[in-house]
Write a protein that holds these residues in place. Sequence first.
Motif: not given
Length: 212
Positions: A152-163
């Motif tokens: 399913s290639n499910i990404p983590l919820f780290h959009q804010k952290i990653g940015k």
Amino acid sequence: MKIDSLANKAYIEIRRKILSNQLVSGSRLKEDLWAKKLDVNRMAVREALTRLHGEQLIVFGEKGGYFVKSLTPHDIREIREIREILELSALKLAIQKIDDQQLEKLQEICNDFSSMVERGYLSGALEADVKFHETLIACAGNSKLMDIYQTSNIPLFHQKIGKTQIHMDDYELTDLEHRQILKGLKERDLSLAQEALTKHLLRGETASLEIE
């Protein structure tokens, strides 16, 4: 090393960095830079990127080149929903099957996450987060469920952290929530584990939507 082995090496490494959000939405993936970074040839990187494009983890830019796919609010909500379906179901199975060795492995991952955050090794912490959730699925002892989760290639919820890489409270809350899920598993308390996981995923969704 054969080209297919080199391509698989590149695929695994780039995919891992996308799913852990070390490569954030919109990041360009240059063949020559990745070939040098991974010590493989450009053909291997090209094959890996083609595979990732087929899995819809990356997109082809209007002017050429591959970029990490950007997630819309709709994408983020759907990711949270599918993760709830798969991971809450995994907890239900894991409560019945998990053994001391698996509990110890989850504990080690939690400790690794904490240690990496304390040392400022945030990319390592993100990878530990991926490992925690993959291990939860593995603890269900159902190979079909694991296959679905991985494909399913499910990404983590780290959009804010990653940015931004500055939201330490996100890391601290993730650590606390992981440990609460583990506590539920240790005590064979399904309600506690599922409540902690649901809160964890909802918070991740909210944090990601805040930067849209």
